[in-house]
Design a protein around this motif. Sequence first.
Motif, PDB file in Angstrom:
ATOM      1  N   UNK A  74       9.866  16.250   7.462  1.00  0.00           N
ATOM      2  CA  UNK A  74       9.873  14.835   7.806  1.00  0.00           C
ATOM      3  C   UNK A  74      11.049  14.521   8.723  1.00  0.00           C
ATOM      4  N   UNK A  75      10.790  13.794   9.791  1.00  0.00           N
ATOM      5  CA  UNK A  75      11.850  13.319  10.668  1.00  0.00           C
ATOM      6  C   UNK A  75      12.302  11.926  10.224  1.00  0.00           C
ATOM      7  N   UNK A  76      13.455  11.492  10.737  1.00  0.00           N
ATOM      8  CA  UNK A  76      13.963  10.179  10.402  1.00  0.00           C
ATOM      9  C   UNK A  76      12.943   9.097  10.677  1.00  0.00           C
ATOM     10  N   UNK A  77      12.771   8.173   9.710  1.00  0.00           N
ATOM     11  CA  UNK A  77      11.805   7.103   9.857  1.00  0.00           C
ATOM     12  C   UNK A  77      10.461   7.395   9.224  1.00  0.00           C
ATOM     13  N   UNK A  78      10.226   8.653   8.797  1.00  0.00           N
ATOM     14  CA  UNK A  78       8.948   9.010   8.172  1.00  0.00           C
ATOM     15  C   UNK A  78       8.770   8.245   6.863  1.00  0.00           C
ATOM     16  N   UNK A  79       7.549   7.814   6.587  1.00  0.00           N
ATOM     17  CA  UNK A  79       7.241   7.063   5.367  1.00  0.00           C
ATOM     18  C   UNK A  79       6.381   7.911   4.440  1.00  0.00           C
ATOM     19  N   UNK A  80       6.749   7.934   3.157  1.00  0.00           N
ATOM     20  CA  UNK A  80       5.979   8.662   2.152  1.00  0.00           C
ATOM     21  C   UNK A  80       5.939   7.818   0.877  1.00  0.00           C
ATOM     22  N   UNK A  81       5.079   8.220  -0.032  1.00  0.00           N
ATOM     23  CA  UNK A  81       5.082   7.609  -1.363  1.00  0.00           C
ATOM     24  C   UNK A  81       5.353   8.679  -2.399  1.00  0.00           C
ATOM     25  N   UNK A  82       6.014   8.267  -3.502  1.00  0.00           N
ATOM     26  CA  UNK A  82       6.326   9.208  -4.583  1.00  0.00           C
ATOM     27  C   UNK A  82       6.657   8.406  -5.832  1.00  0.00           C
ATOM     28  N   UNK A  83       6.005   8.751  -6.950  1.00  0.00           N
ATOM     29  CA  UNK A  83       6.250   8.083  -8.230  1.00  0.00           C
ATOM     30  C   UNK A  83       6.118   6.566  -8.142  1.00  0.00           C
ATOM     31  N   UNK A  84       5.073   6.110  -7.425  1.00  0.00           N
ATOM     32  CA  UNK A  84       4.795   4.682  -7.383  1.00  0.00           C
ATOM     33  C   UNK A  84       5.676   3.871  -6.468  1.00  0.00           C
ATOM     34  N   UNK A  85       6.459   4.542  -5.616  1.00  0.00           N
ATOM     35  CA  UNK A  85       7.319   3.849  -4.650  1.00  0.00           C
ATOM     36  C   UNK A  85       7.063   4.394  -3.254  1.00  0.00           C
ATOM     37  N   UNK A  86       7.252   3.558  -2.247  1.00  0.00           N
ATOM     38  CA  UNK A  86       7.316   4.019  -0.864  1.00  0.00           C
ATOM     39  C   UNK A  86       8.753   4.351  -0.521  1.00  0.00           C
ATOM     40  N   UNK A  87       8.915   5.370   0.313  1.00  0.00           N
ATOM     41  CA  UNK A  87      10.248   5.829   0.702  1.00  0.00           C
ATOM     42  C   UNK A  87      10.294   6.044   2.205  1.00  0.00           C
ATOM     43  N   UNK A  88      11.462   5.864   2.804  1.00  0.00           N
ATOM     44  CA  UNK A  88      11.649   6.083   4.236  1.00  0.00           C
ATOM     45  C   UNK A  88      12.750   7.110   4.449  1.00  0.00           C
ATOM     46  N   UNK A  89      12.475   8.125   5.302  1.00  0.00           N
ATOM     47  CA  UNK A  89      13.474   9.171   5.563  1.00  0.00           C
ATOM     48  C   UNK A  89      14.563   8.640   6.500  1.00  0.00           C
TER      49      UNK A  89
ATOM     50  N   UNK B  97      13.956   9.803  -4.425  1.00  0.00           N
ATOM     51  CA  UNK B  97      14.493   9.336  -5.693  1.00  0.00           C
ATOM     52  C   UNK B  97      15.622  10.202  -6.206  1.00  0.00           C
ATOM     53  N   UNK B  98      15.704  11.414  -5.704  1.00  0.00           N
ATOM     54  CA  UNK B  98      16.770  12.304  -6.147  1.00  0.00           C
ATOM     55  C   UNK B  98      17.637  12.808  -5.014  1.00  0.00           C
ATOM     56  N   UNK B  99      17.346  12.384  -3.773  1.00  0.00           N
ATOM     57  CA  UNK B  99      18.113  12.831  -2.611  1.00  0.00           C
ATOM     58  C   UNK B  99      18.488  11.621  -1.758  1.00  0.00           C
ATOM     59  N   UNK B 100      19.714  11.646  -1.229  1.00  0.00           N
ATOM     60  CA  UNK B 100      20.228  10.509  -0.474  1.00  0.00           C
ATOM     61  C   UNK B 100      19.489  10.283   0.830  1.00  0.00           C
ATOM     62  N   UNK B 101      18.743  11.290   1.284  1.00  0.00           N
ATOM     63  CA  UNK B 101      18.039  11.160   2.558  1.00  0.00           C
ATOM     64  C   UNK B 101      16.938  10.102   2.502  1.00  0.00           C
ATOM     65  N   UNK B 102      16.438   9.779   1.291  1.00  0.00           N
ATOM     66  CA  UNK B 102      15.314   8.858   1.152  1.00  0.00           C
ATOM     67  C   UNK B 102      15.788   7.468   0.747  1.00  0.00           C
ATOM     68  N   UNK B 103      15.306   6.456   1.478  1.00  0.00           N
ATOM     69  CA  UNK B 103      15.596   5.055   1.159  1.00  0.00           C
ATOM     70  C   UNK B 103      14.385   4.452   0.446  1.00  0.00           C
ATOM     71  N   UNK B 104      14.629   3.857  -0.721  1.00  0.00           N
ATOM     72  CA  UNK B 104      13.559   3.267  -1.519  1.00  0.00           C
ATOM     73  C   UNK B 104      13.054   1.987  -0.845  1.00  0.00           C
ATOM     74  N   UNK B 105      11.753   1.950  -0.544  1.00  0.00           N
ATOM     75  CA  UNK B 105      11.145   0.788   0.090  1.00  0.00           C
ATOM     76  C   UNK B 105      10.380  -0.085  -0.916  1.00  0.00           C
TER      77      UNK B 105
ATOM     78  N   UNK C  23       0.844  -1.197   0.000  1.00  0.00           N
ATOM     79  CA  UNK C  23       0.000   0.000   0.000  1.00  0.00           C
ATOM     80  C   UNK C  23       0.875   1.240   0.000  1.00  0.00           C
ATOM     81  N   UNK C  24       0.437   2.268  -0.689  1.00  0.00           N
ATOM     82  CA  UNK C  24       1.195   3.509  -0.750  1.00  0.00           C
ATOM     83  C   UNK C  24       1.009   4.320   0.523  1.00  0.00           C
ATOM     84  N   UNK C  25       2.104   4.843   1.024  1.00  0.00           N
ATOM     85  CA  UNK C  25       2.050   5.741   2.177  1.00  0.00           C
ATOM     86  C   UNK C  25       1.513   7.098   1.728  1.00  0.00           C
ATOM     87  N   UNK C  26       1.366   8.019   2.668  1.00  0.00           N
ATOM     88  CA  UNK C  26       0.926   9.377   2.332  1.00  0.00           C
ATOM     89  C   UNK C  26       1.874   9.988   1.306  1.00  0.00           C
ATOM     90  N   UNK C  27       1.350  10.628   0.261  1.00  0.00           N
ATOM     91  CA  UNK C  27       2.226  11.205  -0.766  1.00  0.00           C
ATOM     92  C   UNK C  27       3.208  12.224  -0.194  1.00  0.00           C
TER      93      UNK C  27
END
Length: 350
Positions: free
Chosen positions: A41-56, A66-74, A30-34
């Motif tokens: 966003x604080x560390x551990x925050x979950x978001x969705x962007x361009x069809x992927x979930x990401x974790x700060x 997708x363009x910044x190292x702070x986000x881990x692709x989930x 399921x997609x997280x909040x866009x």
Amino acid sequence: MQRLLAPLLALLLAAGALAMVVPAAAGAAACATPWSASAVYNGGAAVSHNGHNWSAKWWTQNETPGGAAVWADQGTCGGGGGGPTCNYPDWVAGRNYPAGSIVRYTDGAHYIAVHENPGYDPVISHWYWDPYTCGGGPTDPPDPSGFVVSEAQFNQMFPSRNSFYTYSGLTTAMSAFPAFAKTGGDTIRKQEAAAFLANVNHETGGLVHIVEQNTANYPHYCDRSQSYGCPAGQAAYYGRGPIQLSWNFNYKAAGDALGLPLLTNPWLVQQDAAVAWKTALWYWMTQNGPGTMTAHNAMVGSRGFGETIRSINGSLECNGGNPGQVQSRVNAYQRFTQILGVSPGGNLTC
């Protein structure tokens, strides 16, 4: 009939004329909040962007997944179990929006109209729009005052406050100074609100004290060189309210500005919550004090929280005057900005 409805529905969605919540397709997470460029966003925050979930990985704002190292692709998202994804129409400048309308802004964030408006920008017009958590309702219940601090956040900031200092008293007082916490972008507005409340916190011991506690000081606040003197009495102009208004000339100036008889009846400040908050906002918005600018201008001009301390207590605390008191104010400011989810910015001390 079904053959006709399907193309019609597709056309309405493509035109942005139909707002709906679409269940995510099965087979993917399921997609997280866009993700929103304006959100913090604080560390551990979950978001969705361009069809992927990401974790700060750490604190971030305005860094694109997708363009910044702070986000881990989930991994990819769009499927089952985690709730719906939003398909609300894009905001259009100049289009009339009734209260309750939900739109997608240009940065991908969603907003709900809390007052009808003719297409005002959701990022600028906080009175008309509140952030909307996609699929989950507004981030906080809409507040008609448009204040960036919700009542729940206010109570969190002041868990031991005196019941005299009401949230409604503050929001009522804000009508006298419409630029307060409504100037600039969302970050600036939240920083100013946090700065004001942090200084208030320090002056009143956490919104506990309504009047100055050192009664020995009371007779000292009468400047009889003023032509109007001290009609309420020698010891009547002691500190009161959220920023502890004191001296006969300050009661006179605040009363004149607010249309209140504070020179002859200074007790109003300790009897009426809205009056008390108005005097604090009057000082914050209009008085340089011992500084070189108003505290309001310090925050909206990005001069930093430290400059607001200078405008309130000047050399008594700044430039090494009392570093412990300065740090007390800074600690409260940092705590309040954290509650509001915004960075404190620089220049915190004076």
